[in-house]
Write an enzyme that holds these catalytic residues in place. Structure first.
Site, PDB file in Angstrom:
ATOM      1  N   ARG A 165      -3.632  -0.899   4.637  1.00  0.00           N
ATOM      2  CA  ARG A 165      -4.427   0.048   3.857  1.00  0.00           C
ATOM      3  C   ARG A 165      -4.984  -0.630   2.610  1.00  0.00           C
ATOM      4  O   ARG A 165      -6.069  -0.339   2.163  1.00  0.00           O
ATOM      5  CB  ARG A 165      -3.568   1.257   3.485  1.00  0.00           C
ATOM      6  CG  ARG A 165      -3.369   2.210   4.654  1.00  0.00           C
ATOM      7  CD  ARG A 165      -2.481   3.380   4.272  1.00  0.00           C
ATOM      8  NE  ARG A 165      -1.067   3.072   4.464  1.00  0.00           N
ATOM      9  CZ  ARG A 165      -0.130   3.252   3.571  1.00  0.00           C
ATOM     10  NH1 ARG A 165      -0.441   3.727   2.377  1.00  0.00           N
ATOM     11  NH2 ARG A 165       1.121   2.957   3.840  1.00  0.00           N
ATOM     12  N   HIS A 205       7.480   6.740   5.114  1.00  0.00           N
ATOM     13  CA  HIS A 205       6.351   5.818   5.042  1.00  0.00           C
ATOM     14  C   HIS A 205       5.154   6.485   5.706  1.00  0.00           C
ATOM     15  O   HIS A 205       5.269   6.943   6.842  1.00  0.00           O
ATOM     16  CB  HIS A 205       6.710   4.509   5.740  1.00  0.00           C
ATOM     17  CG  HIS A 205       5.774   3.390   5.426  1.00  0.00           C
ATOM     18  ND1 HIS A 205       4.471   3.377   5.842  1.00  0.00           N
ATOM     19  CD2 HIS A 205       5.957   2.241   4.734  1.00  0.00           C
ATOM     20  CE1 HIS A 205       3.897   2.262   5.423  1.00  0.00           C
ATOM     21  NE2 HIS A 205       4.768   1.559   4.746  1.00  0.00           N
TER      22      HIS A 205
END
Lengths: 219, 553
Positions: B335, B315
């Site tokens: 994000r 990740h």
């Protein structure tokens, strides 16, 4: 910075820990993993509940060992909290059904221990008072971040079960929601699947690349 | 706090107003491929072929995993199973997939035992933050969901499994909602959908940054209301078979009583999850403490094929500072609503909504080329510019939508609304696993598998929100398949293990590793392998705790 050692006590046994690491890491590194319950080690499963005392007279309290960094002179007592048998949620919950599910609802003496004990900073006692008034959407909001470590129940002198009630309210409200979920089919569904499920791996990938641009088969 | 980084932070702040307007570089598929080959941990050659078992001599496996798969059982050679519990269905694993399977079997009238080596719900599911995918938007469809996931998985996904996942999305959301999961809604009552890396339309449902927690606590509560027998702190040591290939139960180790128990079952569902704690190449992990790949080892010894295990998900946004949070997940959803990835020079070096493997590779590249930020603990990361979120979406957005992030960092006097956080890729998800058919059946009769322990569905890179959907869809499917194909009870033997052992003896130079590992050894957390022969030694000490003073809070 990383090499600094501090001394802490786990259930009366002195161990060396690295400054900056969490209690869980210190306990495991000291070879005592069986002295504490460990789950996610990321602050959301509620397994590693402990109580703390400090050597300098500061007030101790409850913590999650996986979130709490070690401090010199800290005394740590693992206090696992067993799960409580749940109560079936209901459609269209109200104060009466909550009271029936959790008869100790009104025994709260507003001591505030539950709010102090909560490692997630939930205003637990205030929320119990909101439960008594039936302000359930606020209650659901309050318990959004509840990890069900059980500490609020563990510290309650009056056998109130705040986190169990919080989940019961959330589940009951959730079940009562009127949802419209589209089935997502249209007249092109079969054609689109044929295009995307192409038996050749390369063509399948190529078709998928195209399809995700517009959501349609471009001829 | 973060005094050490004051000068570096100024560089991030200096470029913020420019970055707000300017798009970041987007790579084409050729550039992405080159980046992955050079920098992504999957592609660096830390792998080898296996010498024993059904995959021997074929595709490669990460070195750390290969050693476990070739390892020997911790059972003594002369172990004779003596049945302690007879049940119809034995579920191994107490995370989302196992709990979903147990719930689905609740009304069947069958006796069901669920064993977990931790407690019910202590799992990767509960730690999932960002959300769950389901094609619910007007311009979306299961087909589009499929296309996104297939491209994300580099076309390696098993198309049949993936189609089932995508088609069952809306139904799974309905099922979870009826259990009482409160996914966020817009004011018009429709579910709020966020974008995820590689989704061509917003498709991710969430409950703040606690989506996995919301699902897991509801599943846990619901399972406890059924007649499922829950065996907590019971570690699966070995699977049993009938001597003719059919899986017929398991040997468990009860960590509390310190004794072994033998369970005879007509069906076994493996829902043991992933293996982040084996810390491939020394990477930090976002996984829970029990994620040591036990299910892979158990199934492999039974003769089940494994697939895609050369592929793991790193990740891109694991926390890198403070040290105590190293490896822990910072959700991708951060994000998707505007936090940018920025190097030490303040440069926004890649579009942060690239696929996870690409973004992880890009971060590793920045650091390798000297544009990373070094922490006082010697780790290196890049910035995730979280203050951008409120700049883009209005003050208060970050705190409102991501209370978990705020809560974890405030202890260290870091306020992500004002200060960017440092990230470095963290070992997050086991993309491959046990090969299964569309009914979640493995290569052995009597053995089903679902969730992260399986391989094929996600190809070689999983999209955000597809694992929570995976456990829901395939947890239910495995249980339904068991109901339709339940074998008669077979004898309890260790024939498959003996066969595996004799195969091992023919190979020279195998490591003397015992597996499954049960608990992490490779990481900083050093619990020794849970020996099946004896009770944990610390047990006596744990009885003599000084009780905490309840009046001293």
């Amino acid at each position: 910075m990383a090499e600094k050692k501090v001394e802490i006590r786990i259930s009366g046994k002195t161990i060396q820990a690295q400054a900056g690491e969490t209690l869980i890491h210190a306990i495991w590194s000291a070879g005592m993993p069986e002295s504490i319950k460990t789950g996610c080690a990321g602050g959301v499963c509620g397994a590693c509940t402990v109580t703390l005392r400090y050597s300098d007279g500061r007030k101790g309290g409850t913590e999650l060992a996986c979130m709490k960094p070690v401090e010199a002179g800290m005394e740590v007592f693992p206090c696992p909290v067993d799960a409580e048998a749940p109560v079936e949620p209901v459609m269209e919950p109200d104060v009466r059904s909550l009271q029936a599910a959790f008869p100790t609802l009104n025994r709260c003496t507003k001591c505030g221990s539950c709010s102090t004990a909560c490692p997630m900073s939930i205003p637990v006692m205030d929320s119990v008072l909101r439960m008594q008034k039936g302000e359930f959407s606020e209650v659901a909001e309050d318990f959004t971040t509840c990890i069900h470590c059980g500490l609020c129940r563990f510290v309650c002198e009056d056998k109130v079960k705040p986190h169990n009630m919080g989940l019961w309210v959330r589940r009951s409200l959730g079940m009562s929601r009127d949802l419209s979920i589209p089935h997502g089919e249209n007249e092109n569904t079969e054609k689109e699947w044929q295009y995307l499920m192409h038996t050749d791996r390369e063509l399948r990938l190529q078709n998928a690349r195209q399809f995700r641009q517009t959501g349609k088969v471009e001829s | 706090m973060m005094q050490w980084a004051q000068e570096l932070l100024k560089k991030v702040e200096a470029t913020r107003s420019v970055r707000l307007e300017q798009p970041a570089p987007v790579l084409d598929s050729v550039q992405e491929g080159a980046l992955l080959k050079q920098y992504h941990p999957d592609y660096l050659g830390h792998e080898r072929k296996l010498a024993v078992g059904p995959n021997a001599g074929e595709e490669k496996f990460p070195l750390e995993l290969a050693e476990l798969l070739e390892g020997d059982s911790s059972l003594e050679p002369d172990t004779t199973p003596k049945v302690d519990i007879e049940t119809d269905v034995l579920i191994l694993g107490g995370g989302g997939a196992g709990a979903t399977a147990a719930l689905t079997l609740a009304e069947s009238g069958l006796s069901v035992h669920l064993a977990t080596k931790l407690r019910l719900g202590d799992s990767n599911t509960v730690m999932a933050e960002g959300g769950i995918q389901s094609a619910l938007a007007e311009n979306d469809s299961a087909r589009r969901h499929f296309a996104d996931a297939l491209v994300g998985g580099h076309g390696e996904n098993d198309p049949e499994l993936l189609r089932i996942l995508c088609e069952q999305g809306p139904e799974s959301i309905r099922w979870l909602s009826q259990l009482g999961c409160l996914f966020e809604q817009n004011e018009d009552g429709r579910f709020r959908l966020r974008a995820g890396g590689g989704t061509s339309v917003p498709r991710v449902l969430a409950c703040r940054d606690y989506t996995g927690l919301e699902i897991m606590r509801v599943l846990k509560d619901a399972v406890r209301l059924t007649s499922t027998h829950i065996l907590e702190e019971h570690v699966a040591v070995e699977l049993l078979d009938d001597g003719a290939g059919q899986v017929t139960g398991a040997i468990l180790f009860d960590r509390i009583a310190g004794k072994r128990i033998c369970v005879s079952a007509r069906a076994v569902i493996l829902a043991t999850g992933g293996s982040g704690q084996i810390r491939l190449q020394g990477f930090p992990t976002s996984n829970h403490v029990g994620a040591t790949g036990d299910g892979l080892v158990l199934a492999y010894r039974q003769g089940c094929r494994l697939i895609h295990l050369d592929s793991y998900q790193y990740h891109p946004s694991g926390a890198c500072y403070p040290e105590a949070l190293a490896g822990q997940l910072v959700t991708e959803a951060i994000r998707s609503i505007g936090a940018q990835v920025v190097n030490a020079e303040g440069v926004h070096f890649i579009n942060e909504m690239a696929y996870r493997d690409v973004l992880a590779g890009a971060i590793i590249k920045e650091i390798a080329e000297g544009r990373g930020v070094k922490t006082p603990h010697g780790k290196t990361g890049v910035w995730l510019d979280t203050p951008m979120i409120d700049l883009k979406n209005g003050a208060g957005t970050l705190a409102r939508q991501f209370p978990g992030l705020i809560h974890r960092f405030e202890r260290y006097a870091i306020d992500p609304t004002k200060t960017p956080i440092l990230i470095y890729p963290t070992l997050h998800y086991q993309n491959g696993g046990i090969r299964v058919d569309t009914q979640c059946r493995t290569d052995r009769v009597g053995l089903w598998a679902c969730g992260e322990v399986t391989g094929g569905l996600h190809g070689k890179n999983r999209l955000m929100g597809n694992s929570l959907l995976d456990i829901t869809v395939f947890g239910r499917r495995a249980a339904e398949s068991v109901l339709g194909n339940l074998p008669e009870r077979g004898a309890s033997t260790l024939t498959n293990l003996e066969r595996f052992r004799s195969e091992r003896e023919k190979v020279e130079g195998l490591a003397q590793t015992r597996s499954p590992q049960f608990f992490p050894e490779a990481s900083g957390m050093k619990l020794e392998s849970c020996a099946v022969e004896e009770a944990p030694k610390e047990e006596a000490a744990s009885q003599s705790f000084e009780p905490p003073n309840p009046f001293n809070f």
